[in-house]
Motif scaffolding. Structure first.
Motif, PDB file in Angstrom:
ATOM      1  N   ILE A 125      39.065  28.052  26.748  1.00 20.04           N
ATOM      2  CA  ILE A 125      39.920  26.868  26.816  1.00 20.04           C
ATOM      3  C   ILE A 125      40.719  26.682  25.534  1.00 20.04           C
ATOM      4  N   ARG A 126      40.290  27.325  24.453  1.00 21.25           N
ATOM      5  CA  ARG A 126      41.003  27.197  23.182  1.00 21.25           C
ATOM      6  C   ARG A 126      42.353  27.885  23.206  1.00 21.25           C
ATOM      7  N   GLU A 127      42.585  28.714  24.225  1.00 22.58           N
ATOM      8  CA  GLU A 127      43.888  29.370  24.366  1.00 22.58           C
ATOM      9  C   GLU A 127      44.873  28.537  25.170  1.00 22.58           C
ATOM     10  N   GLY A 128      44.494  27.316  25.508  1.00 23.53           N
ATOM     11  CA  GLY A 128      45.395  26.427  26.239  1.00 23.53           C
ATOM     12  C   GLY A 128      45.113  26.431  27.729  1.00 23.53           C
ATOM     13  N   ILE A 129      45.899  25.658  28.467  1.00 31.38           N
ATOM     14  CA  ILE A 129      45.737  25.560  29.918  1.00 31.38           C
ATOM     15  C   ILE A 129      46.065  26.904  30.554  1.00 31.38           C
ATOM     16  N   GLN A 130      45.166  27.387  31.418  1.00 26.85           N
ATOM     17  CA  GLN A 130      45.324  28.695  32.037  1.00 26.85           C
ATOM     18  C   GLN A 130      45.084  28.601  33.534  1.00 26.85           C
ATOM     19  N   LEU A 131      45.556  29.596  34.249  1.00 28.71           N
ATOM     20  CA  LEU A 131      45.419  29.625  35.701  1.00 28.71           C
ATOM     21  C   LEU A 131      43.959  29.620  36.126  1.00 28.71           C
ATOM     22  N   GLY A 132      43.094  30.258  35.352  1.00 30.60           N
ATOM     23  CA  GLY A 132      41.695  30.346  35.726  1.00 30.60           C
ATOM     24  C   GLY A 132      40.893  29.088  35.481  1.00 30.60           C
ATOM     25  N   CYS A 133      41.407  28.141  34.718  1.00 31.60           N
ATOM     26  CA  CYS A 133      40.663  26.922  34.402  1.00 31.60           C
ATOM     27  C   CYS A 133      40.676  25.985  35.601  1.00 31.60           C
ATOM     28  N   ILE A 134      39.481  25.641  36.124  1.00 31.68           N
ATOM     29  CA  ILE A 134      39.398  24.759  37.283  1.00 31.68           C
ATOM     30  C   ILE A 134      39.124  23.312  36.876  1.00 31.68           C
ATOM     31  N   GLN A 135      39.190  23.012  35.581  1.00 35.14           N
ATOM     32  CA  GLN A 135      39.061  21.634  35.082  1.00 35.14           C
ATOM     33  C   GLN A 135      37.715  21.006  35.442  1.00 35.14           C
ATOM     34  N   CYS A 136      36.644  21.790  35.380  1.00 36.49           N
ATOM     35  CA  CYS A 136      35.329  21.271  35.785  1.00 36.49           C
ATOM     36  C   CYS A 136      34.655  20.473  34.681  1.00 36.49           C
ATOM     37  N   PRO A 168      40.703  45.498  34.379  1.00 33.49           N
ATOM     38  CA  PRO A 168      39.495  45.540  35.225  1.00 33.49           C
ATOM     39  C   PRO A 168      38.757  44.207  35.164  1.00 33.49           C
ATOM     40  N   ARG A 169      38.042  43.898  36.247  1.00 32.22           N
ATOM     41  CA  ARG A 169      37.304  42.647  36.303  1.00 32.22           C
ATOM     42  C   ARG A 169      36.108  42.696  35.359  1.00 32.22           C
ATOM     43  N   MET A 170      35.961  41.652  34.559  1.00 30.82           N
ATOM     44  CA  MET A 170      34.802  41.503  33.698  1.00 30.82           C
ATOM     45  C   MET A 170      33.851  40.518  34.360  1.00 30.82           C
ATOM     46  N   LYS A 171      32.622  40.930  34.584  1.00 33.92           N
ATOM     47  CA  LYS A 171      31.664  40.056  35.246  1.00 33.92           C
ATOM     48  C   LYS A 171      31.393  38.826  34.403  1.00 33.92           C
ATOM     49  N   VAL A 172      31.394  37.669  35.050  1.00 37.19           N
ATOM     50  CA  VAL A 172      31.183  36.402  34.366  1.00 37.19           C
ATOM     51  C   VAL A 172      29.721  35.997  34.527  1.00 37.19           C
ATOM     52  N   TYR A 173      29.099  35.620  33.407  1.00 37.36           N
ATOM     53  CA  TYR A 173      27.712  35.160  33.411  1.00 37.36           C
ATOM     54  C   TYR A 173      27.669  33.719  32.899  1.00 37.36           C
ATOM     55  N   PRO A 174      27.953  32.733  33.723  1.00 37.73           N
ATOM     56  CA  PRO A 174      27.964  31.349  33.227  1.00 37.73           C
ATOM     57  C   PRO A 174      26.573  30.900  32.770  1.00 37.73           C
ATOM     58  N   GLN A 175      26.565  30.257  31.642  1.00 39.52           N
ATOM     59  CA  GLN A 175      25.311  29.748  31.072  1.00 39.52           C
ATOM     60  C   GLN A 175      25.049  28.338  31.578  1.00 39.52           C
ATOM     61  N   PRO A 218      32.623  28.798  34.452  1.00 37.96           N
ATOM     62  CA  PRO A 218      32.376  29.596  35.666  1.00 37.96           C
ATOM     63  C   PRO A 218      33.459  30.620  35.965  1.00 37.96           C
ATOM     64  N   THR A 219      34.603  30.534  35.294  1.00 37.27           N
ATOM     65  CA  THR A 219      35.653  31.532  35.495  1.00 37.27           C
ATOM     66  C   THR A 219      35.906  32.376  34.243  1.00 37.27           C
ATOM     67  N   GLY A 250      28.943  34.326  46.611  1.00 36.92           N
ATOM     68  CA  GLY A 250      28.006  35.186  45.915  1.00 36.92           C
ATOM     69  C   GLY A 250      28.636  36.317  45.130  1.00 36.92           C
ATOM     70  N   HIS A 251      29.801  36.790  45.572  1.00 35.70           N
ATOM     71  CA  HIS A 251      30.385  37.982  44.954  1.00 35.70           C
ATOM     72  C   HIS A 251      31.802  37.745  44.416  1.00 35.70           C
ATOM     73  N   ALA A 252      32.694  37.210  45.247  1.00 32.80           N
ATOM     74  CA  ALA A 252      34.082  37.021  44.788  1.00 32.80           C
ATOM     75  C   ALA A 252      34.179  35.933  43.729  1.00 32.80           C
ATOM     76  N   ARG A 253      33.526  34.817  43.942  1.00 31.29           N
ATOM     77  CA  ARG A 253      33.405  33.742  42.971  1.00 31.29           C
ATOM     78  C   ARG A 253      34.736  33.353  42.333  1.00 31.29           C
ATOM     79  N   GLU A 254      34.857  33.573  41.023  1.00 26.26           N
ATOM     80  CA  GLU A 254      36.069  33.130  40.318  1.00 26.26           C
ATOM     81  C   GLU A 254      37.313  33.875  40.771  1.00 26.26           C
ATOM     82  N   GLN A 255      37.162  35.031  41.409  1.00 26.12           N
ATOM     83  CA  GLN A 255      38.319  35.781  41.883  1.00 26.12           C
ATOM     84  C   GLN A 255      39.071  35.009  42.974  1.00 26.12           C
ATOM     85  N   ILE A 256      38.342  34.218  43.769  1.00 17.95           N
ATOM     86  CA  ILE A 256      38.996  33.376  44.773  1.00 17.95           C
ATOM     87  C   ILE A 256      39.904  32.370  44.093  1.00 17.95           C
ATOM     88  N   CYS A 257      39.407  31.729  43.037  1.00 16.42           N
ATOM     89  CA  CYS A 257      40.183  30.701  42.331  1.00 16.42           C
ATOM     90  C   CYS A 257      41.397  31.284  41.619  1.00 16.42           C
TER      91      CYS A 257
END
Length: 359
Positions: free
Chosen positions: A280-291, A13-20, A275-276, A207-214
């Protein structure tokens, strides 16, 4: 034959992301690029360019009724579609070159999804507060204050999304005239339809899909993974320096006895600002946008605990191995791959310039 039983859901299930919120060099770069790109997008239709009597004076205009495309001093006709083909080839090659140099920096800094999502996040923080306040508000449920925050946030989101759709249609007609017609409800119905479509997509995606698009919708992360090599810089957790993780106090005690102690104090700040929601400590991942926001967060923590910055940085896996072997880091931005892309960009660009100059 034995039966195989799969326990648990097939998809997590999707876990809502709350970027600080975070401050630092890469955050400043992102704010700067956001301001530049959005200013160009929103204001460019209003830039004027004198082409003489009887011709439109909008600098950038897609004139569909007369089948013309104007870009400052350039005028293209439908039969000159090869110029657009050349631009698409150039764009692809520039994207490949960026990937060869520093991974998904397009995704992290210039992608429209990233830019507008950053803007929507900024509004959310301004209205609802930072990460802790937003998490607490979601847990507490609906109240008058919470309702007021939600109405304010979504109203601002819709206004930005509406102006985003409105700015797009301005590229297809004289901008000041179309703005007046839109406000007086005299514009063509097709303009209102496209504004509605683009308003809805911007509001939904940013506003809603956010990281799901990436992570799920965008094909570039999968293409990029096949194009990258071991010399491309990526946002990297330097395992050789960070492990084993432990508290600051315990690490100091071990260092006093000349025992191994990693610099990572497991504070989760790198995860909190992502934001996704990537660790990052788990290595390069599909969700990492290199920001690079995790770099800013980690550097701030390292300064607080009086350790060297750069525990998370743009680096290569090769250098992690070299440091473990006692060798200095090695970087190769200029190599066969980057020279090939750079040469093709120069070649295609030269052909297009020559073709334009000798029309």
């Amino acid at each position: 034959m034995t039966e195989t039983h799969i326990e648990g859901p097939l998809y997590a299930p999707r876990m809502k992301v709350y970027p600080q919120a975070v401050h630092g060099r890469f955050r400043r770069i992102k704010w700067t690029l956001l301001a530049i790109t959005l200013s160009i997008y929103y204001l460019l239709p209003f830039v004027r360019w004198d082409r003489g009597p009887g011709l439109p004076n909008q600098a950038v205009l897609v004139d569909l009724p007369h089948r013309r495309f104007y870009f400052f001093f350039i005028e293209l006709w439908p039969q000159e579609v090869y110029y657009f083909t050349g631009l698409l080839i150039l764009a692809a090659l520039v994207l490949f070159l960026m990937n060869a140099l520093a991974g998904r920096i397009w995704c992290g800094y210039l992608c429209p999804q990233t830019v507008w999502t950053d803007l929507f996040y900024a509004i959310e923080r301004w209205v609802e507060g930072d990460r802790r306040e937003r998490i607490r508000s979601d847990k507490q449920g609906l109240s008058f204050t919470r309702l007021r925050q939600l109405v304010t946030k979504h109203t601002l989101w819709l206004l930005i999304a509406w102006w985003t759709g409105g700015a797009w249609v301005l590229y297809f007609s004289d901008a000041p005239t179309l703005v007046k017609d839109l406000l007086t409800f005299q514009a063509p119905m097709v303009a209102y339809i496209w504004i509605g479509i683009l308003t809805a997509t911007t509001y939904t995606f940013a506003g809603h899909a956010r990281e799901q698009i990436c992570i799920y919708m965008c094909p570039w992360p999968r293409i990029q993974a096949a194009l990258t090599d071991e010399w491309a810089l990526n946002v990297t957790y330097r395992v050789d320096r960070g492990e084993p993780r432990m508290s600051v106090k315990k690490a100091e005690q071990l260092r006093q006895h000349d025992q191994a102690a990693g610099d990572c104090i497991d504070c989760h700040q790198c995860i909190n600002v992502c934001p996704t929601g990537v660790d990052i400590r788990e290595g390069i991942q599909l969700g990492c946008i290199q920001c690079g926001l995790c770099i800013d967060a980690c550097d701030a923590v390292m300064r607080q605990v009086d350790r060297p910055t750069g525990l998370i940085a743009y680096d290569t896996d090769i250098n992690a191995g070299r440091r473990l072997a006692g060798k200095p880091p090695l970087y190769r931005p200029i190599r066969a791959r980057t020279l090939l892309y750079g040469g093709l960009i120069a070649l295609v660009g030269a052909i297009m310039i020559y073709a334009l100059a000798t029309r």
